[in-house]
Design a protein around this motif. Structure first.
Motif, mmCIF file in Angstrom:
data_model
loop_
_atom_site.group_PDB
_atom_site.id
_atom_site.type_symbol
_atom_site.label_atom_id
_atom_site.label_comp_id
_atom_site.label_asym_id
_atom_site.label_seq_id
_atom_site.Cartn_x
_atom_site.Cartn_y
_atom_site.Cartn_z
ATOM 1 N N HIS A 59 0.904 -1.235 0.126
ATOM 2 C CA HIS A 59 -0.021 -0.318 -0.031
ATOM 3 C C HIS A 59 0.702 0.859 0.031
ATOM 4 O O HIS A 59 1.800 0.892 0.269
ATOM 5 C CB HIS A 59 -1.182 0.472 1.221
ATOM 6 C CG HIS A 59 -0.077 0.154 2.895
ATOM 7 N ND1 HIS A 59 0.054 -0.794 3.119
ATOM 8 C CD2 HIS A 59 -0.307 1.199 3.126
ATOM 9 C CE1 HIS A 59 1.097 -0.495 4.516
ATOM 10 N NE2 HIS A 59 0.583 0.752 3.744
ATOM 11 N N GLU A 60 0.248 2.166 -0.253
ATOM 12 C CA GLU A 60 0.860 3.922 -0.132
ATOM 13 C C GLU A 60 -0.009 4.677 0.000
ATOM 14 O O GLU A 60 -1.516 4.826 -0.393
ATOM 15 C CB GLU A 60 1.736 3.744 -1.832
ATOM 16 C CG GLU A 60 2.246 4.831 -1.844
ATOM 17 C CD GLU A 60 3.584 5.386 -2.876
ATOM 18 O OE1 GLU A 60 3.477 6.504 -3.342
ATOM 19 O OE2 GLU A 60 3.275 4.035 -3.642
ATOM 20 N N LEU A 61 0.520 6.004 0.017
ATOM 21 C CA LEU A 61 -0.780 6.587 0.686
ATOM 22 C C LEU A 61 -0.032 7.781 -0.249
ATOM 23 O O LEU A 61 0.606 8.317 -0.591
ATOM 24 C CB LEU A 61 -0.557 7.521 2.598
ATOM 25 C CG LEU A 61 -1.590 9.065 2.308
ATOM 26 C CD1 LEU A 61 -2.440 8.934 2.102
ATOM 27 C CD2 LEU A 61 -0.734 9.549 4.006
ATOM 28 N N ILE A 62 -1.412 7.908 -1.049
ATOM 29 C CA ILE A 62 -2.128 9.278 -2.139
ATOM 30 C C ILE A 62 -2.963 10.001 -1.507
ATOM 31 O O ILE A 62 -4.202 9.059 -2.213
ATOM 32 C CB ILE A 62 -1.509 8.805 -3.428
ATOM 33 C CG1 ILE A 62 -0.493 8.008 -3.804
ATOM 34 C CG2 ILE A 62 -1.589 10.197 -4.080
ATOM 35 C CD1 ILE A 62 -0.611 7.617 -5.271
ATOM 36 N N TYR A 63 -2.891 11.505 -1.492
ATOM 37 C CA TYR A 63 -3.650 12.152 -0.995
ATOM 38 C C TYR A 63 -4.903 11.558 -2.569
ATOM 39 O O TYR A 63 -4.923 12.322 -3.187
ATOM 40 C CB TYR A 63 -3.695 13.318 -0.769
ATOM 41 C CG TYR A 63 -2.763 13.358 0.813
ATOM 42 C CD1 TYR A 63 -3.140 13.149 1.914
ATOM 43 C CD2 TYR A 63 -1.124 13.458 1.047
ATOM 44 C CE1 TYR A 63 -2.742 13.250 3.049
ATOM 45 C CE2 TYR A 63 -0.747 13.249 2.190
ATOM 46 C CZ TYR A 63 -1.165 13.505 3.613
ATOM 47 O OH TYR A 63 -0.689 13.177 4.358
ATOM 48 N N HIS A 64 -5.557 12.558 -1.708
ATOM 49 C CA HIS A 64 -7.009 13.424 -2.013
ATOM 50 C C HIS A 64 -6.689 14.022 -3.067
ATOM 51 O O HIS A 64 -5.570 15.101 -2.784
ATOM 52 C CB HIS A 64 -8.084 13.706 -1.374
ATOM 53 C CG HIS A 64 -9.624 12.006 -0.840
ATOM 54 N ND1 HIS A 64 -9.818 11.670 -1.999
ATOM 55 C CD2 HIS A 64 -9.633 11.928 -0.046
ATOM 56 C CE1 HIS A 64 -10.693 10.562 -0.913
ATOM 57 N NE2 HIS A 64 -10.281 10.333 -0.539
ATOM 58 N N SER A 65 -7.223 15.176 -4.050
ATOM 59 C CA SER A 65 -7.413 16.069 -4.566
ATOM 60 C C SER A 65 -7.893 16.890 -5.061
ATOM 61 O O SER A 65 -9.215 16.591 -4.802
ATOM 62 C CB SER A 65 -6.292 15.351 -5.857
ATOM 63 O OG SER A 65 -6.789 14.324 -6.992
ATOM 64 N N PHE A 66 -7.583 17.731 -5.762
ATOM 65 C CA PHE A 66 -8.900 18.815 -6.519
ATOM 66 C C PHE A 66 -8.826 18.480 -7.811
ATOM 67 O O PHE A 66 -8.182 18.651 -8.025
ATOM 68 C CB PHE A 66 -8.709 20.516 -5.905
ATOM 69 C CG PHE A 66 -9.415 21.014 -6.279
ATOM 70 C CD1 PHE A 66 -10.853 21.146 -6.549
ATOM 71 C CD2 PHE A 66 -8.914 22.184 -7.844
ATOM 72 C CE1 PHE A 66 -12.041 22.055 -7.187
ATOM 73 C CE2 PHE A 66 -9.475 23.066 -8.514
ATOM 74 C CZ PHE A 66 -11.291 23.353 -7.602
ATOM 75 N N ASN A 67 -10.559 18.906 -8.745
ATOM 76 C CA ASN A 67 -10.056 18.588 -10.325
ATOM 77 C C ASN A 67 -9.926 19.663 -10.787
ATOM 78 O O ASN A 67 -10.931 20.505 -11.063
ATOM 79 C CB ASN A 67 -11.794 17.146 -10.471
ATOM 80 C CG ASN A 67 -11.583 17.924 -11.921
ATOM 81 O OD1 ASN A 67 -11.496 17.589 -13.204
ATOM 82 N ND2 ASN A 67 -12.645 17.171 -12.376
ATOM 83 N N GLU A 68 -8.584 20.652 -11.203
ATOM 84 C CA GLU A 68 -8.507 21.398 -11.499
ATOM 85 C C GLU A 68 -9.520 22.098 -12.689
ATOM 86 O O GLU A 68 -10.383 23.733 -13.293
ATOM 87 C CB GLU A 68 -7.163 22.257 -11.513
ATOM 88 C CG GLU A 68 -6.759 21.083 -12.602
ATOM 89 C CD GLU A 68 -6.418 19.743 -12.526
ATOM 90 O OE1 GLU A 68 -5.802 19.309 -13.508
ATOM 91 O OE2 GLU A 68 -6.931 19.204 -11.892
ATOM 92 N N LYS A 69 -10.074 20.917 -13.797
ATOM 93 C CA LYS A 69 -10.595 21.326 -14.701
ATOM 94 C C LYS A 69 -12.519 21.475 -14.311
ATOM 95 O O LYS A 69 -13.649 22.832 -14.929
ATOM 96 C CB LYS A 69 -11.394 19.709 -15.653
ATOM 97 C CG LYS A 69 -9.977 19.603 -16.317
ATOM 98 C CD LYS A 69 -10.358 17.852 -17.306
ATOM 99 C CE LYS A 69 -8.984 18.039 -17.116
ATOM 100 N NZ LYS A 69 -9.618 16.961 -18.357
ATOM 101 N N ILE A 70 -12.954 21.664 -12.483
ATOM 102 C CA ILE A 70 -14.195 22.571 -12.404
ATOM 103 C C ILE A 70 -13.992 23.450 -12.424
ATOM 104 O O ILE A 70 -15.458 24.378 -12.353
ATOM 105 C CB ILE A 70 -13.663 22.201 -11.261
ATOM 106 C CG1 ILE A 70 -14.887 20.286 -10.700
ATOM 107 C CG2 ILE A 70 -15.310 22.835 -10.328
ATOM 108 C CD1 ILE A 70 -13.983 20.098 -9.531
#
Length: 321
Positions: A59-70
């Motif tokens: 496993h690995e932690l990759i944070y959530h993110s913001f969809n900049e296309k919004i």
């Protein structure tokens, strides 16, 4: 993970091909046995990683993110031109999901004390929950005398069972709810918000409508669910709020500083009393809120976009090619 059924995952797992199965998990999976299908799990939240990483092969932690296309779907509004000073949009499943208990009570108390916050609440309510609302109102009127109604319902239930040879649980559920009210000073659930505050709340928003509300709000409130027992102070809403250029007012946690600087890119609180203090402070210091909003927006677009996270995924995928 949520867009594919367990049966579909099984079918992929059984395929006689040379393969690796990766999964992105943003919430606690229903059972640990799901993890046997995945070669690697990308946890999007420290909360879920802490609870279930021991069941994974890797496993690995990759944070959530913001969809900049919004951003391209909205007209970004200047801070001083935003319509609302404060807003909150989220689910409070007070009837079916007990892990929303804290969020329910925070919202209830803020509404009861007439804080000027735009509330868009998504809730699902059964007939039992509506009855709970009326029980609570009667308890406010009659106090512990409401126990006589409970006794009557139990007696009536017994009579019905004797006549029809069948137990109707409905009467006993209502009586049980009444019994749970008696003697309590702090009632946890007081029925649907829509019944308690019919003129103060609006329906939950989703998709572009949800992002437009944040865009129209100078300050957006984030209240975590009770699942965040380790108090990481982190969920996807942090990025949605800052990505839409609103000042993030968020519950604090030991993981919050990993993504945003407190009092510079967000404002944090530890409990309901602190939340009230921060709301009062920001109401009187909108210039400070504007500065924090700009810093949080800049941080998200520079460090927490879908594009940047996709690059992290891609670099990790290459290790398996």
């Amino acid at each position: 993970y949520s867009v594919i059924t367990e049966n579909e995952i099984k079918n992929i797992f059984k395929l006689n091909f040379k393969k690796k199965i990766f999964v992105s998990v943003g919430f606690t999976l229903p059972s640990k046995h799901f993890y046997k299908y995945f070669d690697k799990v990308y946890f999007r939240s420290p909360t879920v990683l802490n609870k279930q990483s021991k069941y994974t092969k890797s496993h690995e932690l990759i944070y959530h993110s913001f969809n900049e296309k919004i951003i391209s779907k909205m007209e970004m509004i200047n801070f001083n031109s935003k319509k609302y000073n404060f807003s909150f949009c989220g689910s409070i499943y007070s009837d079916i999901a007990l892990h929303h208990l804290k969020r329910y009570n925070y919202c209830y108390n803020l509404l009861e004390n007439n804080y000027k916050i735009r509330f868009h609440l998504n809730e699902k309510n059964s007939i039992n929950h509506f009855i709970r609302f009326y029980n609570y109102k009667m308890y406010n009127l009659f106090g512990n005398k409401i126990k006589y109604l409970s006794l009557f319902l139990k007696l009536f239930g017994k009579i019905v069972k004797t006549i029809f040879k069948k137990k109707y649980k409905f009467f006993y559920k209502v009586a049980s709810d009444i019994d749970n009210l008696i003697g309590r000073k702090n009632i946890l659930y007081k029925g649907p918000m829509k019944k308690n505050f019919p003129k103060k709340i609006f329906n939950g928003l989703f998709g572009v409508d949800y992002y437009n509300l944040i865009n129209q709000s100078k300050i957006s409130l984030n209240i975590h669910t009770d699942i965040d027992k380790k108090l990481f102070g982190y969920n996807i809403r942090n990025f949605e709020i800052t990505g839409c250029n609103s000042c993030l007012l968020v519950e604090d946690g030991n993981g919050l500083n990993n993504i945003f600087k407190k009092d510079d890119e967000c404002v944090a609180y530890n409990n309901y009393e602190e939340l009230k203090d921060k709301i009062n402070y920001l109401s009187k210091n909108l210039n400070a809120a504007e500065k924090i909003s700009k810093n949080g927006y800049k941080k998200t677009l520079n460090s927490h976009t879908h594009f940047l996270r996709s690059t992290e995924f891609l670099e990790d995928f290459k290790k398996y090619l």
